[in-house]
Design a protein around this motif. Structure first.
Motif, PDB file in Angstrom:
ATOM      1  N   SER A 162       0.818  32.825  16.138  1.00 53.34           N
ATOM      2  CA  SER A 162       1.613  33.875  15.509  1.00 53.34           C
ATOM      3  C   SER A 162       3.066  33.766  15.928  1.00 53.34           C
ATOM      4  CB  SER A 162       1.091  35.269  15.876  1.00 53.34           C
ATOM      5  OG  SER A 162       1.856  36.276  15.232  1.00 53.34           O
ATOM      6  N   SER A 215       5.099  36.120  13.857  1.00 55.27           N
ATOM      7  CA  SER A 215       5.508  37.407  13.299  1.00 55.27           C
ATOM      8  C   SER A 215       5.095  38.600  14.143  1.00 55.27           C
ATOM      9  CB  SER A 215       4.925  37.575  11.888  1.00 55.27           C
ATOM     10  OG  SER A 215       3.512  37.723  11.945  1.00 55.27           O
ATOM     11  N   ARG A 235      -1.439  31.705  10.027  1.00 53.81           N
ATOM     12  CA  ARG A 235      -2.589  32.230   9.292  1.00 53.81           C
ATOM     13  C   ARG A 235      -2.434  33.740   9.121  1.00 53.81           C
ATOM     14  NH1 ARG A 235      -7.861  29.829   8.662  1.00 53.81           N
ATOM     15  NH2 ARG A 235      -9.110  31.224   7.372  1.00 53.81           N
ATOM     16  N   ASP A 236      -2.632  34.223   7.908  1.00 50.68           N
ATOM     17  CA  ASP A 236      -2.495  35.645   7.611  1.00 50.68           C
ATOM     18  C   ASP A 236      -3.781  36.356   8.009  1.00 50.68           C
ATOM     19  OD1 ASP A 236      -1.583  38.036   6.717  1.00 50.68           O
ATOM     20  OD2 ASP A 236      -1.625  37.554   4.581  1.00 50.68           O
ATOM     21  N   ALA A 268      -1.139  41.200  10.889  1.00 49.90           N
ATOM     22  CA  ALA A 268      -0.446  41.773   9.735  1.00 49.90           C
ATOM     23  C   ALA A 268      -0.143  43.252   9.954  1.00 49.90           C
ATOM     24  CB  ALA A 268      -1.279  41.585   8.474  1.00 49.90           C
ATOM     25  N   ARG A 299       3.248  43.548  12.778  1.00 49.14           N
ATOM     26  CA  ARG A 299       4.314  42.549  12.719  1.00 49.14           C
ATOM     27  C   ARG A 299       5.643  43.163  13.149  1.00 49.14           C
ATOM     28  NH1 ARG A 299       1.977  39.920   7.258  1.00 49.14           N
ATOM     29  NH2 ARG A 299       0.642  38.358   8.274  1.00 49.14           N
ATOM     30  N   HIS A 322       3.147  32.539   5.641  1.00 50.50           N
ATOM     31  CA  HIS A 322       1.764  32.872   5.936  1.00 50.50           C
ATOM     32  C   HIS A 322       0.841  32.190   4.933  1.00 50.50           C
ATOM     33  CE1 HIS A 322       3.930  36.241   7.897  1.00 50.50           C
ATOM     34  NE2 HIS A 322       2.946  36.156   8.781  1.00 50.50           N
ATOM     35  N   SER A 380      -3.488  31.852   3.661  1.00 51.43           N
ATOM     36  CA  SER A 380      -4.758  32.567   3.725  1.00 51.43           C
ATOM     37  C   SER A 380      -5.910  31.686   4.159  1.00 51.43           C
ATOM     38  CB  SER A 380      -5.082  33.205   2.376  1.00 51.43           C
ATOM     39  OG  SER A 380      -5.162  32.215   1.365  1.00 51.43           O
TER      40      SER A 380
END
Length: 376
Positions: free
Chosen positions: A13, A15, A45-46, A51, A54, A66, A68
């Motif tokens: 990550s 974000s 990866r979202d 999410a 963030r 990002h 999926s």
């Protein structure tokens, strides 16, 4: 002048800093790369838990995208993966084994791994746990950049098959982590997500001293602590602090605590990003003990190494303001000279340039072309 590099990073990550130390490590490093003129695409990866938390959805120092699932990521970024000067895959990337195999099959010019959890990774591999990296894949990488240095590097090459192991310690963005000159609120504090292997040290080096020093104020900030912990009345709890609030948090402590995970203590030479962040904020640090710590900060000069609660109590009750300032100044000077994002970015860029551009010449591991779409 050396040409800037085009780097693609797949990491846990960037974000969200919620519940992980990867985000701030990547932010400092990539910010340093940006300052050096390099171009970075970060693929993340979202996932719902990041999410929902963030704190840096749109960084100004790189491109953040990002994805999926693995198929979408490959379809949208295959050309960039093959054209980049280097592709770096980080530890704890979801479905990491499948991601590595798919990326390797595209034969990037330089393929590297950045392990921000090296001692944890090796302990997992020793147990046969290949959550995000398979043992067979270590030989696939042109370089294995390791959060840990010292003896760990030789072990990676001799015991695990890494072709070239290079220390790439975490770092700090010194433009964001610096003293705020606020008034003190706490005598002693700690910032970190709950971890079962860190909790005994937190009990020994903060909670027990808090019980012995009821007239002093303590604080523990971080998520996921169980409700059954018996916090003394003079220990304040803060559930989560976004990175933007870290400098203020550190600056309002007379001392701060550094606690190291068990696997990292066993490995040695594994400084946490919190160690550098606290030092950059000019906060005196009390730390647990591990091999190599003296090579980063001199005991008694730039840090206090505590073996038990008595060492903490002594520090909190006997070190006057001048002593605190001396400790903080020495630690901050060390970080600004050796452990900023700009310094680490220069180390990374230099190491990447020394690697051959293998691309199509790289010999992928035999199983690298096999993957399960169910892992995507």
């Amino acid at each position: 002048m050396t040409n800037p590099l085009d780097i693609l990073i797949l990491g846990l990550s960037l974000s969200s800093s919620w519940g992980n130390g990867h985000a701030t490590t990547y932010r400092a490093l990539i910010g340093g790369l940006h300052a050096g003129g390099h171009r970075v695409l970060f693929l993340e990866r979202d996932v719902p838990w990041y999410a929902a938390h963030r704190d840096l959805p749109d960084p100004d120092f790189c491109q953040l995208v990002h994805y999926s699932d693995i198929e979408e990521m490959i379809e949208n970024h295959a050309d960039r993966i093959k054209a980049a000067d280097a592709v770096i895959i980080g530890s704890y990337v979801p479905s990491g084994v499948a991601v590595i195999d798919r990326i390797a099959a595209l034969k990037p010019r330089r393929l590297c791994f950045y392990d921000i959890d090296t001692p944890v990774t090796l302990a997992k591999l020793d147990r046969g746990d290949e959550e995000y990296l398979a043992r067979r894949q270590l030989a696939t990488f042109d370089a294995y950049f390791s959060f840990s240095g010292g003896d760990v590097l030789a072990g990676l090459e001799r015991g695990y098959g890494a072709r070239k192991a290079i220390a790439l310690y975490c770092s700090v963005d010194a433009s964001r982590y610096r003293p705020t000159d606020e008034a003190f609120r706490w005598d002693f504090g700690y910032l970190g997500t709950y971890s079962p292997d860190r909790q005994p040290t937190l009990e020994r080096l903060l909670i027990e001293p808090a019980r012995q020093l009821p007239h002093l104020s303590f604080v523990v900030a971080g998520p996921q602590y169980p409700e059954n912990i018996d916090w003394p009345a003079n220990v304040e709890r803060i559930e989560h602090l976004p990175p933007a609030d870290h400098p203020s948090f550190y600056s309002r402590q007379r001392f701060t605590l550094n606690v190291t995970r068990t696997d990292m203590i066993a490995a040695g030479w594994s400084p946490s990003v919190r160690l550098f962040e606290a030092a950059a904020c000019g906060t005196p640090i009390i730390s647990d003990e591990w091999r190599g710590l003296n090579e980063f900060f001199a005991d008694g000069q730039a840090i206090i190494i505590a073996k038990g609660s008595g060492d903490v109590v002594d520090a909190l009750t006997t070190i006057a303001a001048a002593g605190r300032r001396a400790l903080a100044s020495a630690a901050r000077a060390t970080v600004l000279e050796r452990h900023t994002g700009e310094v680490r970015a220069r180390e990374l860029a230099a190491a990447l340039r020394e690697l051959p551009e293998e691309g199509g010449e790289r010999q992928s591991s035999p199983a690298s072309i096999h993957f399960s779409l169910g892992d995507a």
